[in-house]
Design a protein around this motif. Structure first.
Motif, mmCIF file in Angstrom:
data_model
loop_
_atom_site.group_PDB
_atom_site.id
_atom_site.type_symbol
_atom_site.label_atom_id
_atom_site.label_comp_id
_atom_site.label_asym_id
_atom_site.label_seq_id
_atom_site.Cartn_x
_atom_site.Cartn_y
_atom_site.Cartn_z
ATOM 1 N N GLN A 31 0.879 -1.323 0.145
ATOM 2 C CA GLN A 31 0.187 -0.070 -0.226
ATOM 3 C C GLN A 31 0.810 1.372 -0.078
ATOM 4 O O GLN A 31 1.752 1.478 0.905
ATOM 5 C CB GLN A 31 -1.045 0.062 1.188
ATOM 6 C CG GLN A 31 -1.689 1.143 1.218
ATOM 7 C CD GLN A 31 -2.980 1.155 0.147
ATOM 8 O OE1 GLN A 31 -3.749 0.337 0.090
ATOM 9 N NE2 GLN A 31 -3.051 2.397 -0.557
ATOM 10 N N ARG A 74 8.249 -3.736 8.088
ATOM 11 C CA ARG A 74 7.888 -2.623 7.434
ATOM 12 C C ARG A 74 9.119 -2.587 6.427
ATOM 13 O O ARG A 74 10.448 -2.801 6.600
ATOM 14 C CB ARG A 74 7.734 -1.407 8.165
ATOM 15 C CG ARG A 74 6.771 -1.608 9.179
ATOM 16 C CD ARG A 74 6.648 -0.032 9.890
ATOM 17 N NE ARG A 74 6.078 0.039 10.948
ATOM 18 C CZ ARG A 74 6.195 1.039 11.836
ATOM 19 N NH1 ARG A 74 6.336 2.114 11.316
ATOM 20 N NH2 ARG A 74 5.516 0.971 12.864
ATOM 21 N N VAL A 89 1.798 6.341 9.676
ATOM 22 C CA VAL A 89 0.754 5.678 9.982
ATOM 23 C C VAL A 89 0.840 4.503 10.675
ATOM 24 O O VAL A 89 -0.021 4.144 11.454
ATOM 25 C CB VAL A 89 -0.353 5.704 8.497
ATOM 26 C CG1 VAL A 89 -1.535 4.864 8.945
ATOM 27 C CG2 VAL A 89 -0.722 6.997 8.069
ATOM 28 N N SER A 113 -4.985 15.325 1.061
ATOM 29 C CA SER A 113 -3.916 15.338 0.271
ATOM 30 C C SER A 113 -3.953 15.957 -1.004
ATOM 31 O O SER A 113 -4.773 16.164 -1.503
ATOM 32 C CB SER A 113 -3.748 13.577 0.220
ATOM 33 O OG SER A 113 -4.569 13.258 -0.742
ATOM 34 N N GLY A 118 -6.632 10.878 5.336
ATOM 35 C CA GLY A 118 -6.028 10.062 6.335
ATOM 36 C C GLY A 118 -6.384 10.115 7.743
ATOM 37 O O GLY A 118 -6.744 9.157 8.463
ATOM 38 N N LEU A 158 4.985 8.189 4.433
ATOM 39 C CA LEU A 158 3.940 8.371 5.174
ATOM 40 C C LEU A 158 3.208 7.405 5.556
ATOM 41 O O LEU A 158 2.606 7.292 6.761
ATOM 42 C CB LEU A 158 3.078 9.543 4.379
ATOM 43 C CG LEU A 158 1.661 10.073 4.955
ATOM 44 C CD1 LEU A 158 2.205 10.621 6.598
ATOM 45 C CD2 LEU A 158 0.886 10.841 4.389
ATOM 46 N N GLY A 159 3.269 6.316 4.849
ATOM 47 C CA GLY A 159 2.465 5.312 5.358
ATOM 48 C C GLY A 159 3.385 4.450 6.630
ATOM 49 O O GLY A 159 2.598 3.986 7.587
ATOM 50 N N VAL A 167 10.009 0.342 3.814
ATOM 51 C CA VAL A 167 9.530 1.852 3.350
ATOM 52 C C VAL A 167 10.401 2.367 2.308
ATOM 53 O O VAL A 167 11.665 2.593 2.252
ATOM 54 C CB VAL A 167 9.815 2.952 4.638
ATOM 55 C CG1 VAL A 167 9.291 4.234 4.395
ATOM 56 C CG2 VAL A 167 8.965 2.151 5.884
ATOM 57 N N THR A 211 5.510 0.263 2.063
ATOM 58 C CA THR A 211 4.690 1.447 1.698
ATOM 59 C C THR A 211 5.556 2.784 1.621
ATOM 60 O O THR A 211 6.896 2.544 1.627
ATOM 61 C CB THR A 211 3.939 1.764 3.108
ATOM 62 O OG1 THR A 211 3.296 2.974 2.833
ATOM 63 C CG2 THR A 211 4.799 1.951 4.253
ATOM 64 N N PHE A 235 -4.259 2.103 5.484
ATOM 65 C CA PHE A 235 -3.905 1.018 6.159
ATOM 66 C C PHE A 235 -5.039 0.565 7.422
ATOM 67 O O PHE A 235 -4.955 -0.611 7.958
ATOM 68 C CB PHE A 235 -2.599 1.495 6.753
ATOM 69 C CG PHE A 235 -1.403 1.195 5.904
ATOM 70 C CD1 PHE A 235 -1.274 -0.038 5.499
ATOM 71 C CD2 PHE A 235 -0.534 2.266 5.729
ATOM 72 C CE1 PHE A 235 -0.128 -0.438 4.610
ATOM 73 C CE2 PHE A 235 0.582 1.898 4.869
ATOM 74 C CZ PHE A 235 0.694 0.662 4.289
ATOM 75 N N GLU A 283 -2.180 5.901 -0.499
ATOM 76 C CA GLU A 283 -3.281 6.040 0.274
ATOM 77 C C GLU A 283 -2.879 5.552 1.403
ATOM 78 O O GLU A 283 -3.479 4.601 1.942
ATOM 79 C CB GLU A 283 -4.428 5.248 -0.131
ATOM 80 C CG GLU A 283 -5.240 6.174 -1.515
ATOM 81 C CD GLU A 283 -5.739 7.653 -1.114
ATOM 82 O OE1 GLU A 283 -6.008 7.626 0.109
ATOM 83 O OE2 GLU A 283 -6.299 8.182 -1.818
ATOM 84 N N SER A 284 -2.085 6.322 2.271
ATOM 85 C CA SER A 284 -1.465 5.791 3.803
ATOM 86 C C SER A 284 -2.957 5.481 4.535
ATOM 87 O O SER A 284 -2.807 4.778 5.490
ATOM 88 C CB SER A 284 -0.561 6.395 4.205
ATOM 89 O OG SER A 284 -1.031 7.835 4.268
#
Length: 407
Positions: free
Chosen positions: A48, A96, A85, A247, A327, A81-82, A98, A78, A55, A51-52
């Protein structure tokens, strides 16, 4: 990097890259056997990127993975920004990957590192939560996972993504995003084939809603911040948060700033109400300029004063959030707070934040929704009457009802 630049790259370079990688994988299968399908799933990467806020809805899909495949370990790929989140949702940092987007060189370097990291992990499956995005589809194929679930354009419903998916689903614009993500997980147990996967029902009421409990240490920090802004503030006061931002991916989701100012002034009339405008650090200056039009001792700029974990705790401390579809609306749905979300170019039927205390507002104009997965959330509209037509009085009335329920 600017959103429009990323869309440009995905559109013009994405299609030929998907075609070339599809041909390469088909030729490679002539000379070596592909990695066999695992007997059981051990490591699954959820992708993803942009569109954070999604999640939050994806948490139900990750829980379903653990239910359907005991022992399976969800990972996440992600953008930057994800990752923030995920901090707020308390998702483990060691699961993760990133990719930072602050500069083309950084983006390219992190993308190559992400591919190398995925191949080293040897995932059993990828779940592409992005809809018809070529970049995420390419990353899934380059991960080396033998199972790759995602949405596919069977008869030109969406954009060309090549033949890189093993488990292809029809994207339904009639399901909530949480159901859509859960359907991807359901498909992982099936054998690949030409037919659309996940021909099963995924009732929304069967999905476990994400909840993030309050943290006493974070609460103390949040209360100290509120006292520093408003020395007379007490926890017994009612705290209302307003989010004037959305956003850059779909700026026409914004309710007019003048409406937010009027709403703030009306809500701050009682002496025991504190109103705070929230936002990211990059939005702080814009909120500061806006609030110059409303000098008020109990209306303050909170933008940039909290990281996302502190923002989640701020939601727990507050009584109400009024926000555009963005978000923070989804994050607040996982906290103990009443939420009013204003929808216009998108539909709450798909993107309404989950939670028992969320109220979605939409005028349901004939032209709405005008942005969707099929047009990369790009709209020709420059006069968002679907947002301008939502009156301050109607939102104020809903806000007063929510605040009136407070003990």
């Amino acid at each position: 990097m600017p959103v429009q630049f990323m869309r440009f790259i995905d559109f013009w370079l994405g299609a030929p890259c998907c075609l070339l990688l599809t041909l390469w994988l088909r030729v490679a299968r002539l000379f070596r056997r592909p990695r066999p399908r695992p007997e059981r799933l051990r490591r699954v990467i959820f992708i993803q990127l942009a569109e954070s806020g999604a999640f939050v809805a994806a948490q139900a899909a990750m829980r379903r993975l653990e239910e359907r495949h005991p022992g399976a370990e969800p990972w996440v790929l992600t953008f930057g920004l994800g990752g923030q989140v995920l901090d707020a949702l308390r998702f483990p940092r060691d699961r993760r990957i990133v990719i930072r987007t602050d500069g083309l060189w950084t983006f390219c370097r992190d993308t190559l590192a992400a591919i190398a990291r995925m191949r080293a992990l040897a995932p059993d499956a990828t779940v592409n939560l992005e809809t018809f995005a070529r970049f995420s589809t390419l990353l899934a194929a380059l991960s080396g996972a033998p199972i790759r679930a995602g949405f596919f354009r069977f008869h030109d419903e969406g954009r060309y993504t090549g033949g890189l998916l093993t488990h292809r689903l029809v994207y339904s614009p009639h399901l909530h995003a949480a159901q859509t993500y859960a359907a991807l997980v359901e498909s992982l147990a099936e054998e690949p084939g030409p037919e659309p996967a996940a021909k099963v029902a995924v009732p929304l009421e069967d999905l476990e809603l994400p909840r993030v409990p309050s943290d006493p240490a974070l609460r103390a920090r949040v209360e100290e911040m509120l006292r520093s802004l408003c020395p007379g503030w007490e926890p017994s006061w009612r705290l209302v948060l307003l989010n004037v931002n959305a956003s850059d991916m779909a700026p026409n989701r914004r309710w007019p700033e003048a409406n937010y100012l009027e709403l703030a002034a009306r809500l701050a009339e009682p002496p025991d109400v504190l109103v705070g405008f929230i936002g990211a650090p990059g939005e702080r200056a814009a909120v500061e300029r806006l609030l110059r039009e409303l000098p008020h001792p109990r209306v303050h700029n909170l933008a940039g004063r909290t990281g996302l974990p502190d923002l989640m705790e701020l939601f727990h401390a507050a009584d109400l959030l009024v926000t555009n579809d963005s978000g923070p609306a989804h994050l607040a749905g996982a906290a103990e707070i009443d939420v009013i979300v204003l929808f216009g170019p998108e539909t709450p039927k798909i993107f309404r934040p989950l939670g028992p205390r969320v109220r979605a507002v939409s005028l349901e104009l004939a032209c709405s929704p005008c942005i969707s997965a099929y047009n990369q959330k790009r709209s020709p509209c420059r006069d968002n009457r679907c947002m301008k037509g939502i009156s301050v009085e109607s939102v104020l009335g809903m806000a007063q009802v929510a605040l009136g329920r407070r003990p």
